[in-house]
Design a protein around this motif. Structure first.
Motif, PDB file in Angstrom:
ATOM      1  N   GLU A  65       0.809  -1.221   0.000  1.00 40.13           N
ATOM      2  CA  GLU A  65       0.000   0.000   0.000  1.00 40.13           C
ATOM      3  C   GLU A  65       0.846   1.277   0.000  1.00 40.13           C
ATOM      4  O   GLU A  65       0.362   2.344  -0.371  1.00 40.13           O
ATOM      5  N   LEU A  66       2.108   1.177   0.391  1.00 35.13           N
ATOM      6  CA  LEU A  66       3.000   2.339   0.389  1.00 35.13           C
ATOM      7  C   LEU A  66       3.536   2.675  -1.006  1.00 35.13           C
ATOM      8  O   LEU A  66       4.048   3.765  -1.216  1.00 35.13           O
ATOM      9  N   ASN A  67       3.426   1.731  -1.936  1.00 34.01           N
ATOM     10  CA  ASN A  67       3.983   1.912  -3.270  1.00 34.01           C
ATOM     11  C   ASN A  67       2.998   2.701  -4.150  1.00 34.01           C
ATOM     12  O   ASN A  67       2.344   2.153  -5.040  1.00 34.01           O
ATOM     13  N   ILE A  68       2.932   3.988  -3.901  1.00 40.34           N
ATOM     14  CA  ILE A  68       1.970   4.855  -4.585  1.00 40.34           C
ATOM     15  C   ILE A  68       2.194   4.858  -6.096  1.00 40.34           C
ATOM     16  O   ILE A  68       1.246   4.863  -6.878  1.00 40.34           O
ATOM     17  N   GLY A  69       3.456   4.837  -6.515  1.00 41.15           N
ATOM     18  CA  GLY A  69       3.762   4.814  -7.947  1.00 41.15           C
ATOM     19  C   GLY A  69       3.146   3.618  -8.644  1.00 41.15           C
ATOM     20  O   GLY A  69       2.533   3.752  -9.704  1.00 41.15           O
TER      21      GLY A  69
END
Length: 105
Positions: A65-69
């Motif tokens: 979920e932290l991998n916005i890209g």
């Protein structure tokens, strides 16, 4: 994944389930190459061309979920949110969800 000058910038893996006609894509871009659009270009190309090469029903992929890209790549590629696996990734002492998207062919 290579640039025209044979410089390796990352990897893309496609796992194909022949019986259920599903594929799962995984992509990894070298940290010093992120943010340049390579992942987006290769992911979209694979997502669009893979159904021409093999008989598919669905292509899926997931990320932290932290991998916005990567989440933005999924959305801009026409993939739909499928499901979440809670607390799948441990990062700096805290757990984060694994978010999955899919495109039905």
């Amino acid at each position: 994944i290579f640039k025209k000058n044979d410089e390796m910038i990352g990897t893309l893996t496609a796992y194909y389930d022949i019986f259920n006609r599903n594929a799962n894509l995984g992509i990894l871009i070298s940290p010093n190459k992120k943010g340049r659009g390579y992942g987006k270009e290769v992911f979209k190309l694979t997502l669009n061309r893979l159904p021409d090469l093999i008989n598919l029903h669905k292509i899926s992929s997931g990320t932290c979920e932290l991998n916005i890209g990567m989440l933005n790549i999924f959305k801009s590629s026409g993939m739909s949110h499928e499901y979440v696996v809670p607390e799948e990734f441990l990062y700096e002492g805290k757990y984060y969800d694994n978010v999955f998207f899919a495109k039905y062919i």
